[in-house]
Design an enzyme around this catalytic site. Structure first.
Site: not given
Length: 269
Positions: A9-10, A12-13, A109, A129
């Site tokens: 939600n915050t 792209f990793t 996730d 997480d």
């Protein structure tokens, strides 16, 4: 080289792996939707900045909790890198069994973290997480993901404080030296951080008690975890790369079957 992508939600990793070795990791924000060309140009630039040629990438896997960015992002991967990615969702091989009441409700996730926790640490294992939301899940010794808890993450709680109250300011999210705060900012920081610590300790204890798995290993991940784990002795392992490792493991489990356009349609919407 395999490129793994965790769309939260915050952020792209991204992670780049040669076999089991992580060669690079980098991020970009996920809150502002882009066109496929914008995603593609940003991705190529970040790969180059990390010394990675797109020609070296042999496969890609994506897990996303942000459906609205998927069409443009997947199109960018196909157009700019020339690879159709695997997408974590229905039909992907995981090696674990989801035994909750409605398995289809379990987010990608959570699936990725469950796979990583079980494959790397065995079962029973609890995976926590610390992301936008804080999630807790248990996978038993049979590899069954049978329960989970979702609570507001620290950033969500912080935004609620300063957006829903007239006089409280926006603050840096950090742990103050003491819970005995003497002014507004450190008072808010103490409430957020020590509140999360207390909540985490209680949820771990209660989940262990009700599941009967009192000896299970507790593994934590997520960026904010690093500032919390020293105060939570109930956490046995902190692995900041757990989700990326889980994506790599899922890629290895599925690489013999090439993704198709129908897979994208099934999993990206």
């Amino acid at each position: 080289m395999v490129l793994v992508v965790d769309i939260g939600n915050t952020n792209f990793t991204f992670g780049a792996f040669e076999g089991k070795e992580q060669k690079a990791t980098f991020r970009m924000m996920s809150q502002n939707a882009c066109t496929s060309d914008e995603y593609g140009i940003q991705l190529i630039a970040m790969l180059s900045a990390n010394g990675i040629n797109k020609e070296d990438i042999e496969g890609i896997i994506v897990a996303s909790v942000v459906p609205q960015v998927m069409h443009a992002f997947i199109s960018a991967l196909i157009k700019y890198i020339g690879i159709r990615p695997y997408i974590v969702g229905p039909g992907i091989k995981t090696g674990i069994k989801i035994t909750t009441e409605n398995p289809k409700e379990i987010g990608p996730d959570l699936i990725v973290d469950a796979v990583a926790g079980f494959e790397l640490y065995g079962g029973p294992v609890m995976v926590i997480d610390f992301g936008t939301a804080t999630t807790y899940e248990i996978i038993n010794e049979k590899g069954e993901f049978f329960t989970g808890v979702i609570s507001p993450g620290i950033r969500i709680s912080a935004k609620a404080l300063w957006q829903d109250t007239a006089k409280l300011p926006e603050i840096e999210i950090r742990k103050p030296a003491s819970i005995l705060a003497k002014e507004t900012i450190s008072s808010m920081q103490a409430g957020l951080m020590y509140g999360q610590i207390g909540q985490t300790k209680y949820i771990i204890s209660r989940m262990k008690e009700e599941s009967g798995l009192s000896d299970m290993k507790v593994v934590a991940t997520g960026g904010l975890g690093r500032v919390l784990v020293d105060d939570i002795p109930e956490i046995d392992v902190y692995n900041p790369a757990l989700t990326l490792e889980g994506l790599r493991i899922l890629y290895e489990k599925n690489r013999k079957v090439k993704p198709t356009e129908s897979d994208y349609e099934d999993n990206a919407n």
